[in-house]
Scaffold this motif. Structure first.
Motif, PDB file in Angstrom:
ATOM      1  N   SER A  19      37.200  45.679  42.873  1.00 11.49           N
ATOM      2  CA  SER A  19      35.902  45.131  43.303  1.00 11.49           C
ATOM      3  C   SER A  19      35.848  43.631  43.025  1.00 11.49           C
ATOM      4  CB  SER A  19      34.741  45.848  42.580  1.00 11.49           C
ATOM      5  OG  SER A  19      34.725  45.498  41.223  1.00 11.49           O
ATOM      6  N   GLY A  20      34.760  43.032  43.471  1.00 11.75           N
ATOM      7  CA  GLY A  20      34.412  41.669  43.093  1.00 11.75           C
ATOM      8  C   GLY A  20      35.480  40.621  43.331  1.00 11.75           C
ATOM      9  N   LEU A  21      35.626  39.739  42.367  1.00 11.01           N
ATOM     10  CA  LEU A  21      36.540  38.608  42.486  1.00 11.01           C
ATOM     11  C   LEU A  21      37.981  39.070  42.705  1.00 11.01           C
ATOM     12  CD1 LEU A  21      36.908  35.514  42.302  1.00 11.01           C
ATOM     13  CD2 LEU A  21      37.215  35.801  39.831  1.00 11.01           C
ATOM     14  N   GLY A  22      38.421  40.070  41.953  1.00 11.52           N
ATOM     15  CA  GLY A  22      39.809  40.547  42.065  1.00 11.52           C
ATOM     16  C   GLY A  22      40.119  41.063  43.461  1.00 11.52           C
ATOM     17  N   ALA A  41      43.487  48.738  38.569  1.00 12.40           N
ATOM     18  CA  ALA A  41      42.108  48.968  38.101  1.00 12.40           C
ATOM     19  C   ALA A  41      42.022  50.461  37.774  1.00 12.40           C
ATOM     20  CB  ALA A  41      41.079  48.589  39.171  1.00 12.40           C
ATOM     21  N   ARG A  42      40.830  50.923  37.382  1.00 11.93           N
ATOM     22  CA  ARG A  42      40.687  52.360  37.078  1.00 11.93           C
ATOM     23  C   ARG A  42      40.377  53.189  38.327  1.00 11.93           C
ATOM     24  NH1 ARG A  42      36.042  51.662  32.837  1.00 11.93           N
ATOM     25  NH2 ARG A  42      35.504  50.366  34.616  1.00 11.93           N
ATOM     26  N   ARG A  43      39.604  52.620  39.274  1.00 16.40           N
ATOM     27  CA  ARG A  43      39.160  53.425  40.424  1.00 16.40           C
ATOM     28  C   ARG A  43      40.245  53.512  41.501  1.00 16.40           C
ATOM     29  NH1 ARG A  43      33.439  50.510  41.048  1.00 16.40           N
ATOM     30  NH2 ARG A  43      34.699  48.840  40.172  1.00 16.40           N
ATOM     31  N   ARG A  44      40.969  54.631  41.435  1.00 11.01           N
ATOM     32  CA  ARG A  44      42.133  54.815  42.319  1.00 11.01           C
ATOM     33  C   ARG A  44      41.757  54.750  43.801  1.00 11.01           C
ATOM     34  NH1 ARG A  44      46.962  57.402  41.372  1.00 11.01           N
ATOM     35  NH2 ARG A  44      46.249  58.495  39.512  1.00 11.01           N
ATOM     36  N   GLN A  66      46.852  52.753  38.979  1.00 11.41           N
ATOM     37  CA  GLN A  66      45.603  53.113  38.315  1.00 11.41           C
ATOM     38  C   GLN A  66      45.818  52.971  36.811  1.00 11.41           C
ATOM     39  OE1 GLN A  66      44.550  57.156  37.884  1.00 11.41           O
ATOM     40  NE2 GLN A  66      42.355  56.724  37.821  1.00 11.41           N
ATOM     41  N   ALA A  67      45.017  52.140  36.174  1.00  8.97           N
ATOM     42  CA  ALA A  67      45.217  51.910  34.740  1.00  8.97           C
ATOM     43  C   ALA A  67      43.898  51.518  34.100  1.00  8.97           C
ATOM     44  CB  ALA A  67      46.243  50.787  34.531  1.00  8.97           C
ATOM     45  N   ASP A  68      43.655  52.097  32.930  1.00  7.42           N
ATOM     46  CA  ASP A  68      42.516  51.673  32.108  1.00  7.42           C
ATOM     47  C   ASP A  68      43.074  50.657  31.112  1.00  7.42           C
ATOM     48  OD1 ASP A  68      40.572  51.238  30.227  1.00  7.42           O
ATOM     49  OD2 ASP A  68      39.954  53.338  30.097  1.00  7.42           O
ATOM     50  N   LEU A  69      42.850  49.392  31.396  1.00  9.67           N
ATOM     51  CA  LEU A  69      43.503  48.333  30.604  1.00  9.67           C
ATOM     52  C   LEU A  69      42.845  48.111  29.245  1.00  9.67           C
ATOM     53  CD1 LEU A  69      44.350  45.844  33.491  1.00  9.67           C
ATOM     54  CD2 LEU A  69      45.835  47.538  32.410  1.00  9.67           C
ATOM     55  N   SER A  70      41.829  48.902  28.925  1.00  8.38           N
ATOM     56  CA  SER A  70      41.333  48.855  27.539  1.00  8.38           C
ATOM     57  C   SER A  70      42.199  49.772  26.668  1.00  8.38           C
ATOM     58  CB  SER A  70      39.859  49.265  27.469  1.00  8.38           C
ATOM     59  OG  SER A  70      39.704  50.620  27.820  1.00  8.38           O
ATOM     60  N   ARG A  71      43.146  50.487  27.315  1.00 12.96           N
ATOM     61  CA  ARG A  71      44.049  51.387  26.578  1.00 12.96           C
ATOM     62  C   ARG A  71      45.442  50.778  26.521  1.00 12.96           C
ATOM     63  NH1 ARG A  71      43.285  57.216  27.000  1.00 12.96           N
ATOM     64  NH2 ARG A  71      45.539  57.086  27.157  1.00 12.96           N
ATOM     65  N   LEU A  93      45.253  37.719  35.851  1.00 15.88           N
ATOM     66  CA  LEU A  93      44.602  38.581  34.869  1.00 15.88           C
ATOM     67  C   LEU A  93      43.099  38.367  34.981  1.00 15.88           C
ATOM     68  CD1 LEU A  93      47.224  38.162  32.017  1.00 15.88           C
ATOM     69  CD2 LEU A  93      47.050  39.958  33.756  1.00 15.88           C
ATOM     70  N   ASN A  94      42.518  39.189  35.833  1.00 19.00           N
ATOM     71  CA  ASN A  94      41.121  39.019  36.237  1.00 19.00           C
ATOM     72  C   ASN A  94      40.208  40.104  35.668  1.00 19.00           C
ATOM     73  OD1 ASN A  94      38.821  38.550  38.350  1.00 19.00           O
ATOM     74  ND2 ASN A  94      39.548  40.633  38.759  1.00 19.00           N
ATOM     75  N   ALA A  95      40.743  41.299  35.372  1.00 16.05           N
ATOM     76  CA  ALA A  95      39.877  42.411  34.942  1.00 16.05           C
ATOM     77  C   ALA A  95      39.062  41.993  33.729  1.00 16.05           C
ATOM     78  CB  ALA A  95      40.726  43.639  34.624  1.00 16.05           C
ATOM     79  N   GLY A  96      37.772  42.242  33.800  1.00 14.79           N
ATOM     80  CA  GLY A  96      36.920  41.886  32.664  1.00 14.79           C
ATOM     81  C   GLY A  96      35.563  42.535  32.810  1.00 14.79           C
ATOM     82  N   ILE A  97      34.932  42.784  31.674  1.00 18.70           N
ATOM     83  CA  ILE A  97      33.572  43.357  31.671  1.00 18.70           C
ATOM     84  C   ILE A  97      32.726  42.560  30.696  1.00 18.70           C
ATOM     85  CG2 ILE A  97      34.116  45.733  32.373  1.00 18.70           C
ATOM     86  CD1 ILE A  97      34.313  46.491  29.419  1.00 18.70           C
ATOM     87  N   VAL A 145      41.387  34.584  34.158  1.00 19.03           N
ATOM     88  CA  VAL A 145      40.003  34.416  34.614  1.00 19.03           C
ATOM     89  C   VAL A 145      39.083  34.414  33.395  1.00 19.03           C
ATOM     90  CG1 VAL A 145      38.129  35.336  36.016  1.00 19.03           C
ATOM     91  CG2 VAL A 145      40.486  35.426  36.870  1.00 19.03           C
ATOM     92  N   SER A 146      38.581  33.221  33.099  1.00 21.12           N
ATOM     93  CA  SER A 146      37.626  33.073  31.998  1.00 21.12           C
ATOM     94  C   SER A 146      36.227  32.982  32.609  1.00 21.12           C
ATOM     95  CB  SER A 146      37.996  31.826  31.186  1.00 21.12           C
ATOM     96  OG  SER A 146      37.037  31.605  30.178  1.00 21.12           O
ATOM     97  N   SER A 147      35.376  32.122  32.076  1.00 25.87           N
ATOM     98  CA  SER A 147      33.994  31.984  32.564  1.00 25.87           C
ATOM     99  C   SER A 147      33.393  30.726  31.938  1.00 25.87           C
ATOM    100  CB  SER A 147      33.196  33.207  32.119  1.00 25.87           C
ATOM    101  OG  SER A 147      31.804  32.970  32.232  1.00 25.87           O
ATOM    102  N   SER A 194      28.768  36.518  42.854  1.00 23.46           N
ATOM    103  CA  SER A 194      28.031  37.661  43.376  1.00 23.46           C
ATOM    104  C   SER A 194      28.942  38.894  43.422  1.00 23.46           C
ATOM    105  CB  SER A 194      27.523  37.310  44.782  1.00 23.46           C
ATOM    106  OG  SER A 194      26.881  38.417  45.325  1.00 23.46           O
ATOM    107  N   THR A 195      28.927  39.667  42.349  1.00 22.69           N
ATOM    108  CA  THR A 195      29.781  40.867  42.253  1.00 22.69           C
ATOM    109  C   THR A 195      28.990  41.981  41.559  1.00 22.69           C
ATOM    110  OG1 THR A 195      30.631  40.378  40.048  1.00 22.69           O
ATOM    111  CG2 THR A 195      31.846  39.419  41.897  1.00 22.69           C
ATOM    112  N   GLU A 196      29.649  43.129  41.448  1.00 21.64           N
ATOM    113  CA  GLU A 196      29.017  44.280  40.784  1.00 21.64           C
ATOM    114  C   GLU A 196      28.693  43.997  39.319  1.00 21.64           C
ATOM    115  OE1 GLU A 196      31.630  47.652  41.232  1.00 21.64           O
ATOM    116  OE2 GLU A 196      31.664  47.406  43.398  1.00 21.64           O
TER     117      GLU A 196
END
Ligand SMILES: NC(=O)c1ccc[n+]([C@@H]2O[C@H](COP(=O)([O-])OP(=O)(O)OC[C@H]3O[C@@H](n4cnc5c(N)ncnc54)[C@H](OP(=O)(O)O)[C@@H]3O)[C@@H](O)[C@H]2O)c1
Length: 275
Positions: A19-22, A41-44, A66-71, A93-97, A145-147, A194-196
């Motif tokens: 989703s989003g930027l990635g 990402a997680r959502r296959r 498909q990967a949960d990168l918090s693991r 390396l864009n995944a972030g919450i 990807v920082s902020s 403008s993303t989720e």
């Protein structure tokens, strides 16, 4: 530094591509640069849908992971699968919450997941991919990807702001360490996109997706890819973001943080329905 990056027919990893930027970075790299992609990402189902779209439209190869990168084990597996029989040329390396609210009131499991994803997985993936980039001698590159929240503290996103500040210092140090080896590390520092991510915590109720300070994801993605391509040191996309950063730099940090904190306090009240 070596010449600008050329992505055509090269393998590029994009994390957080569902989703989003990635997702927009992946689309731009495939359609306009002819890059082959490894998207994670997680959502296959989202990844597979994007892979079909880009394989058909842009005639590039797309591998989904498909990967949960918090693991930790998923982070290691992503590296193995991405490099299995492939030379990866660029790593985005864009995944972030984020976590939004008074820090003391947030659930520890949410904070812990965010630290693992935003910081630990990024540091580990850099540790894994940089030797690969060096060994394959392709003059490749990394985009972190920082902020802007990593430059100017954002109250009510305290730990998130900390993770993004970490990435800025981490990325800038790496740029210096690796420049003699022809591997570039670019730190990308966007403001609102403008993303989720804005919807997940109700931030969009206050800031809105049409706010001039909130950039469309596709425009932001183009600037991210250009910054990586040109091997920029650190890049803030958009005139408004650069102007607000300049203004924040003119004020004492405590004052700019007070102003931002007041805005986010209102956003929190709106998100909770009492604003
Ligand atoms: N939106 C903004 O205003 C803004 C501003 C500055 C910086 N940023 C940064 O931009 C980056 C992209 O965010 P975005 O705005 O595009 O948000 P987004 O639309 O929510 O996208 C986040 C991406 O990260 C992935 N992700 C989340 N948790 C994950 C996990 N545990 N393992 C693997 N992937 C995971 C999501 O995929 P799955 O859910 O499918 O796993 C998704 O693809 C983030 O680093 C964010 O901090 C955003």
């Amino acid at each position: 530094m070596p010449s600008p990056m050329e992505f055509r027919s090269r393998w590029v990893l994009v994390t957080g591509a569902s989703s989003g930027l990635g997702r927009e970075i992946a689309r731009h790299l495939a359609r306009d640069h002819g890059a082959n992609l490894i998207i994670a990402a997680r959502r296959r189902s989202r990844l597979e849908e994007l892979a079909r779209e880009l394989e058909q439209e842009a005639k590039v190869q797309v591998v989904t992971v498909q990967a949960d990168l918090s693991r930790e084990d998923d982070v290691e597996r992503l590296f193995r699968e991405a490099t299995d029989g492939r030379e990866v040329y660029a790593v985005i390396l864009n995944a972030g919450i984020t976590c939004f609210g008074e820090h003391h009131a947030l659930a520890w499991e949410d904070i812990s997941r965010m630290l693992s994803l935003n910081v630990t997985s990024t540091v580990r993936l850099v540790s894994l991919f940089v030797p690969h980039l060096l060994e394959t001698r392709q003059s490749g590159g990394v985009l972190l990807v920082s902020s802007l929240a990593g430059v100017v503290p954002v109250p009510y996103q305290a730990a998130y702001s900390g993770t993004k500040g970490f990435l800025i210092n981490f990325g800038r140090c790496l740029w210096h360490e690796l420049r003699a080896d022809d591997v570039s590390v670019t730190t990308f520092v966007p403001g609102g996109i403008s993303t989720e991510l804005l919807d997940i915590h109700g931030l969009s109720k206050h800031f809105g997706h049409k706010n001039p300070m909130v950039m469309p994801a596709d425009a932001c993605a183009r600037l991210a890819v250009r910054a990586l391509q040109r091997r920029r040191y650190m890049y803030v996309p958009g005139l408004l973001n650069r102007a607000s950063l300049l203004l924040a730099d003119l004020l004492p940090r405590r004052l700019s943080t007070t102003v931002i904190g007041a805005e986010y306090r209102k956003a929190l009240a709106t998100a909770r329905g009492d604003g």
